[in-house]
Every structure is written in structure tokens, then in C-alpha cells.
Design a protein around this motif. Structure first.
Motif, PDB file in Angstrom:
ATOM      1  N   TYR A 124       0.808  -0.980   0.019  1.00 23.03           N
ATOM      2  CA  TYR A 124      -0.155  -0.170  -0.216  1.00 23.03           C
ATOM      3  C   TYR A 124       1.127   1.339   0.007  1.00 23.03           C
ATOM      4  O   TYR A 124       0.834   2.216  -0.743  1.00 23.03           O
ATOM      5  CB  TYR A 124      -0.741   0.449   1.324  1.00 23.03           C
ATOM      6  CG  TYR A 124      -2.191   1.357   1.238  1.00 23.03           C
ATOM      7  CD1 TYR A 124      -2.666   1.612   0.155  1.00 23.03           C
ATOM      8  CD2 TYR A 124      -2.077   1.031   2.887  1.00 23.03           C
ATOM      9  CE1 TYR A 124      -3.147   3.234   0.271  1.00 23.03           C
ATOM     10  CE2 TYR A 124      -3.333   2.572   2.772  1.00 23.03           C
ATOM     11  CZ  TYR A 124      -3.309   3.023   1.547  1.00 23.03           C
ATOM     12  OH  TYR A 124      -4.803   4.485   1.807  1.00 23.03           O
ATOM     13  N   GLY A 125       2.062   0.984   0.982  1.00 23.43           N
ATOM     14  CA  GLY A 125       2.601   2.549   0.855  1.00 23.43           C
ATOM     15  C   GLY A 125       2.564   3.705   1.625  1.00 23.43           C
ATOM     16  O   GLY A 125       3.431   4.366   2.056  1.00 23.43           O
ATOM     17  N   LEU A 126       1.734   3.721   2.568  1.00 20.65           N
ATOM     18  CA  LEU A 126       1.695   3.929   3.859  1.00 20.65           C
ATOM     19  C   LEU A 126       1.455   3.263   5.057  1.00 20.65           C
ATOM     20  O   LEU A 126       0.893   2.353   5.632  1.00 20.65           O
ATOM     21  CB  LEU A 126      -0.161   5.040   3.691  1.00 20.65           C
ATOM     22  CG  LEU A 126      -0.369   5.515   4.803  1.00 20.65           C
ATOM     23  CD1 LEU A 126       0.500   7.287   4.157  1.00 20.65           C
ATOM     24  CD2 LEU A 126      -1.929   6.209   4.140  1.00 20.65           C
ATOM     25  N   LEU A 127       2.317   3.610   6.626  1.00 18.74           N
ATOM     26  CA  LEU A 127       2.368   3.201   7.827  1.00 18.74           C
ATOM     27  C   LEU A 127       0.590   3.605   8.068  1.00 18.74           C
ATOM     28  O   LEU A 127      -0.137   3.674   7.996  1.00 18.74           O
ATOM     29  CB  LEU A 127       2.943   4.072   8.493  1.00 18.74           C
ATOM     30  CG  LEU A 127       4.917   3.548   7.651  1.00 18.74           C
ATOM     31  CD1 LEU A 127       4.823   3.872   8.868  1.00 18.74           C
ATOM     32  CD2 LEU A 127       4.085   1.335   8.329  1.00 18.74           C
ATOM     33  N   LEU A 128      -0.507   2.198   8.757  1.00 15.34           N
ATOM     34  CA  LEU A 128      -1.102   2.198   9.066  1.00 15.34           C
ATOM     35  C   LEU A 128      -1.406   2.754  10.667  1.00 15.34           C
ATOM     36  O   LEU A 128      -0.816   1.709  11.435  1.00 15.34           O
ATOM     37  CB  LEU A 128      -1.898   1.005   8.391  1.00 15.34           C
ATOM     38  CG  LEU A 128      -2.126   0.600   7.923  1.00 15.34           C
ATOM     39  CD1 LEU A 128      -3.054  -0.603   7.531  1.00 15.34           C
ATOM     40  CD2 LEU A 128      -3.069   1.632   6.278  1.00 15.34           C
ATOM     41  N   PRO A 129      -1.995   3.454  11.006  1.00 25.45           N
ATOM     42  CA  PRO A 129      -2.915   3.914  12.161  1.00 25.45           C
ATOM     43  C   PRO A 129      -3.250   2.712  13.014  1.00 25.45           C
ATOM     44  O   PRO A 129      -4.095   2.070  12.377  1.00 25.45           O
ATOM     45  CB  PRO A 129      -2.842   4.866  12.434  1.00 25.45           C
ATOM     46  CG  PRO A 129      -3.931   5.410  11.305  1.00 25.45           C
ATOM     47  CD  PRO A 129      -2.628   4.404  10.348  1.00 25.45           C
ATOM     48  N   THR A 130      -2.961   3.025  14.606  1.00 21.61           N
ATOM     49  CA  THR A 130      -3.873   1.578  15.460  1.00 21.61           C
ATOM     50  C   THR A 130      -5.725   1.870  14.500  1.00 21.61           C
ATOM     51  O   THR A 130      -6.023   0.782  14.837  1.00 21.61           O
ATOM     52  CB  THR A 130      -3.515   1.904  16.736  1.00 21.61           C
ATOM     53  OG1 THR A 130      -2.194   1.964  17.006  1.00 21.61           O
ATOM     54  CG2 THR A 130      -4.120   1.090  17.170  1.00 21.61           C
ATOM     55  N   ALA A 131      -5.497   2.665  14.884  1.00 18.00           N
ATOM     56  CA  ALA A 131      -7.188   3.346  14.420  1.00 18.00           C
ATOM     57  C   ALA A 131      -7.521   2.705  13.125  1.00 18.00           C
ATOM     58  O   ALA A 131      -8.858   2.063  12.786  1.00 18.00           O
ATOM     59  CB  ALA A 131      -7.242   4.487  14.321  1.00 18.00           C
ATOM     60  N   ILE A 132      -6.809   2.341  12.193  1.00 28.39           N
ATOM     61  CA  ILE A 132      -7.138   1.255  11.260  1.00 28.39           C
ATOM     62  C   ILE A 132      -7.052   0.018  11.405  1.00 28.39           C
ATOM     63  O   ILE A 132      -7.184  -0.854  10.385  1.00 28.39           O
ATOM     64  CB  ILE A 132      -6.175   2.435   9.420  1.00 28.39           C
ATOM     65  CG1 ILE A 132      -6.703   3.507   9.776  1.00 28.39           C
ATOM     66  CG2 ILE A 132      -6.487   1.288   8.356  1.00 28.39           C
ATOM     67  CD1 ILE A 132      -8.213   3.677   8.746  1.00 28.39           C
ATOM     68  N   LEU A 133      -5.428  -0.342  11.631  1.00 28.99           N
ATOM     69  CA  LEU A 133      -5.528  -1.428  11.656  1.00 28.99           C
ATOM     70  C   LEU A 133      -6.285  -2.086  12.938  1.00 28.99           C
ATOM     71  O   LEU A 133      -6.512  -3.542  12.713  1.00 28.99           O
ATOM     72  CB  LEU A 133      -4.336  -1.618  13.206  1.00 28.99           C
ATOM     73  CG  LEU A 133      -2.589  -1.492  11.712  1.00 28.99           C
ATOM     74  CD1 LEU A 133      -1.504  -1.026  13.738  1.00 28.99           C
ATOM     75  CD2 LEU A 133      -2.258  -2.598  10.878  1.00 28.99           C
ATOM     76  N   GLU A 134      -7.173  -1.555  14.330  1.00 29.51           N
ATOM     77  CA  GLU A 134      -8.026  -1.583  14.411  1.00 29.51           C
ATOM     78  C   GLU A 134      -9.875  -2.072  13.663  1.00 29.51           C
ATOM     79  O   GLU A 134     -10.846  -2.127  14.423  1.00 29.51           O
ATOM     80  CB  GLU A 134      -8.124  -1.524  16.217  1.00 29.51           C
ATOM     81  CG  GLU A 134      -7.013  -2.210  16.607  1.00 29.51           C
ATOM     82  CD  GLU A 134      -6.798  -1.208  18.037  1.00 29.51           C
ATOM     83  OE1 GLU A 134      -7.533  -0.654  18.062  1.00 29.51           O
ATOM     84  OE2 GLU A 134      -6.043  -2.127  18.723  1.00 29.51           O
ATOM     85  N   GLY A 135      -9.622  -1.282  13.075  1.00 29.18           N
ATOM     86  CA  GLY A 135     -10.732  -0.838  12.373  1.00 29.18           C
ATOM     87  C   GLY A 135     -11.890  -1.857  11.126  1.00 29.18           C
ATOM     88  O   GLY A 135     -12.835  -0.756  10.139  1.00 29.18           O
ATOM     89  N   THR A 136     -11.234  -3.352  11.701  1.00 31.52           N
ATOM     90  CA  THR A 136     -12.105  -4.149  11.276  1.00 31.52           C
ATOM     91  C   THR A 136     -12.478  -5.033  12.229  1.00 31.52           C
ATOM     92  O   THR A 136     -11.838  -4.751  13.085  1.00 31.52           O
ATOM     93  CB  THR A 136     -12.123  -4.906   9.635  1.00 31.52           C
ATOM     94  OG1 THR A 136     -10.223  -5.908  10.208  1.00 31.52           O
ATOM     95  CG2 THR A 136     -11.526  -3.770   8.702  1.00 31.52           C
ATOM     96  N   ARG A 137     -13.258  -5.960  11.918  1.00 33.61           N
ATOM     97  CA  ARG A 137     -13.740  -7.501  12.536  1.00 33.61           C
ATOM     98  C   ARG A 137     -12.284  -8.022  12.965  1.00 33.61           C
ATOM     99  O   ARG A 137     -12.400  -8.201  14.118  1.00 33.61           O
ATOM    100  CB  ARG A 137     -15.602  -8.616  12.453  1.00 33.61           C
ATOM    101  CG  ARG A 137     -14.923  -8.813  12.991  1.00 33.61           C
ATOM    102  CD  ARG A 137     -16.893  -9.758  13.055  1.00 33.61           C
ATOM    103  NE  ARG A 137     -16.529 -10.649  11.368  1.00 33.61           N
ATOM    104  CZ  ARG A 137     -16.168 -11.751  11.513  1.00 33.61           C
ATOM    105  NH1 ARG A 137     -16.031 -12.024  12.666  1.00 33.61           N
ATOM    106  NH2 ARG A 137     -16.280 -12.176  10.461  1.00 33.61           N
TER     107      ARG A 137
END
Length: 250
Positions: A90-103
Motif C-alpha cells: 500500500y505504501g502507507l503506515l497504518l495507524p492503530t485506528a485503522i489496524l483495529e478498524g475491521t472485525r
């Protein structure tokens, strides 16, 4: 039942994975990619990424946030109510809110045998280092850089004359098959995770312009590995005198 998937990727490498998940019957509710970049001879035209173009062809909504610092972008991501996010280059570091944003979290397809070659350029680095094998791994992402526990692995040999371009294509196809297998197991709640070992960590830094110059004073095999590791992109080069003036030979 098929999973509700958010797909996150940008370059050509990611496209076979997107298409394979679509063919496997999963519901890809959105595709995230890097924003369109200037292209064309004068750099005036904005060109969508390969994943962006492929997703549109498949009728998948495409989103291209610069980052996820805005609360609205995070809420939109969560609003898809996806089971899982699949991330490939993807080319972008994902913040915690996204890492935990799915089930079920985010699962990444990474082109190395982790923990060796964490980071941006694992394909080129493996060849430049003379590695005789590499592979694809599916891992569950955490806050670190390619540090999450591994779910599935497939080893791929690196013949002595294989270029980075050849290895790129092979790993991309292997990654598509492996991610489909991983999602099928996840769907059945049968995807075991194994923490990465603490030993053997090597980082695959982005290739710098300075590294592309060929040093013919080095051992012949090192030069060979250097050239094929940078082929076809960004390409290795040297200077030679032609017609009484120095010319760059790529």
C-alpha cells in the motif's frame, strides 16, 4: 460466507491479489490506494495507480487519502463494517485506528521470509545480497514495521540469473494464491498465527540513487547480483568514454 474485505494496495505487484480475492467470491467493499501521481512527458497528467485502475474495472469503490490523520477518513474506513483489510504494498503506515478498524484486523502480503527483509525493498535486497531463496508471507499486521505474527508462508527459490523483475512477477502470483488461501482459512476461523523470531531481523531499506552506480572493482558475483537486483527498475549504470566523452550506460 464470503468475507467483507477492504483491499489496500498501490502498484502492479498488488493487482493479482485484488483480482484473485474478487474471483474467489469475497465482497470487496472498498479499495484504498495512493493518490494519482503526475505522469506523462511533462508530468502534467494525474495517473491513477495500477490498483486504482484495476478496482475501477471491477466496479469497486476507490479511496485515495493522503493519510489517515483526519477523523473523517478513519470513520469512513470503519463505516464499511468490513470483516478484514488485506494490505499489499500500500505504501502507507497504518495507524492503530485503522489496524483495529475491521472485525478481524489487517492482513499483509509481504515479499520476503520474515523477519529477513522487513521494509520497503525486499525483492531487490534479497537478490542484491545473493540470497538463494525468498518467499511470500501472509501476516497479521501490528504497529511495527512488518513485525506481526505470520499465518502462511511459501518459499520461492532465486536462480542465479533471476532479475528483480522476474522475481517480482513470480512473488506477485504466489502472493495472490496465498492470500486467497489465508482468507479461506480466516473465514473458517482456522488461520493460526506464529510470532516472528527475534533473531535474523534484516531491514530492506528503499533503494537510493547512489546505490545504482556499478562498482566494477568489487567481486564479480557481487556485481552480478547488484545489476540483476536493480533490473529493470531503477536500473544499474556505469560511465564509459564514447567518442571522446563520458556517457552513462544503464
Amino acid at each position: 460466507m464470503p468475507l467483507r474485505i477492504i483491499f489496500m494496495g498501490t502498484p502492479d505487484f498488488s493487482v493479482p491479489v485484488l483480482r484473485a480475492l474478487h474471483v474467489a467470491g469475497h465482497e470487496i467493499v472498498a479499495s484504498y490506494s495512493q493518490p494519482p501521481r503526475p505522469a506523462g512527458r511533462r508530468g502534467l497528467e494525474l495517473t491513477p495507480s495500477p490498483v486504482h485502475a484495476a478496482a475501477e474495472t471491477l466496479g469497486i469503490p476507490v479511496l485515495t487519502p493522503v493519510n489517515f490523520k483526519a477523523a473523517a477518513d478513519v470513520e469512513r474506513f470503519r463505516g464499511f463494517k468490513a470483516d478484514v483489510a488485506v494490505v499489499v504494498a500500500y505504501g502507507l503506515l497504518l495507524p492503530t485506528a485503522i489496524l483495529e478498524g475491521t472485525r478481524l484486523g489487517c492482513y499483509n502480503g509481504h515479499a520476503s521470509l520474515l523477519p529477513r527483509w522487513r521494509g520497503a525493498a525486499p525483492i531487490q535486497r534479497a537478490i542484491m545480497a545473493g540470497d538463494r531463496e525468498t518467499g511470500m508471507m501472509v501476516m497479521k499486521m501490528d504497529k511495527g514495521l512488518d513485525t506481526g505474527p505470520v499465518a502462511l508462508t511459501e518459499i520461492v527459490p532465486i536462480p542465479l540469473d533471476m532479475t528483480a523483475g522476474m522475481l517480482h512477477d513470480e512473488l506477485s502470483n504466489v502472493g495472490a494464491k496465498l492470500m486467497v488461501e489465508a482468507m479461506a482459512k480466516l473465514e473458517k476461523d482456522d488461520l493460526p498465527l506464529t510470532p516472528q523470531p527475534d533473531d535474523g531481523v534484516v531491514y530492506a531499506a528503499k533503494i537510493s540513487k547512489e546505490e545504482t552506480h556499478i562498482d566494477f572493482s568489487r567481486d564479480g558475483m557481487l556485481v552480478h547480483n547488484h545489476i540483476r537486483g536493480l533490473s529493470p527498475f531503477p536500473g544499474a549504470w556505469f560511465e564509459a568514454e564514447i567518442g571522446g566523452k563520458p556517457e552513462r550506460i544503464k
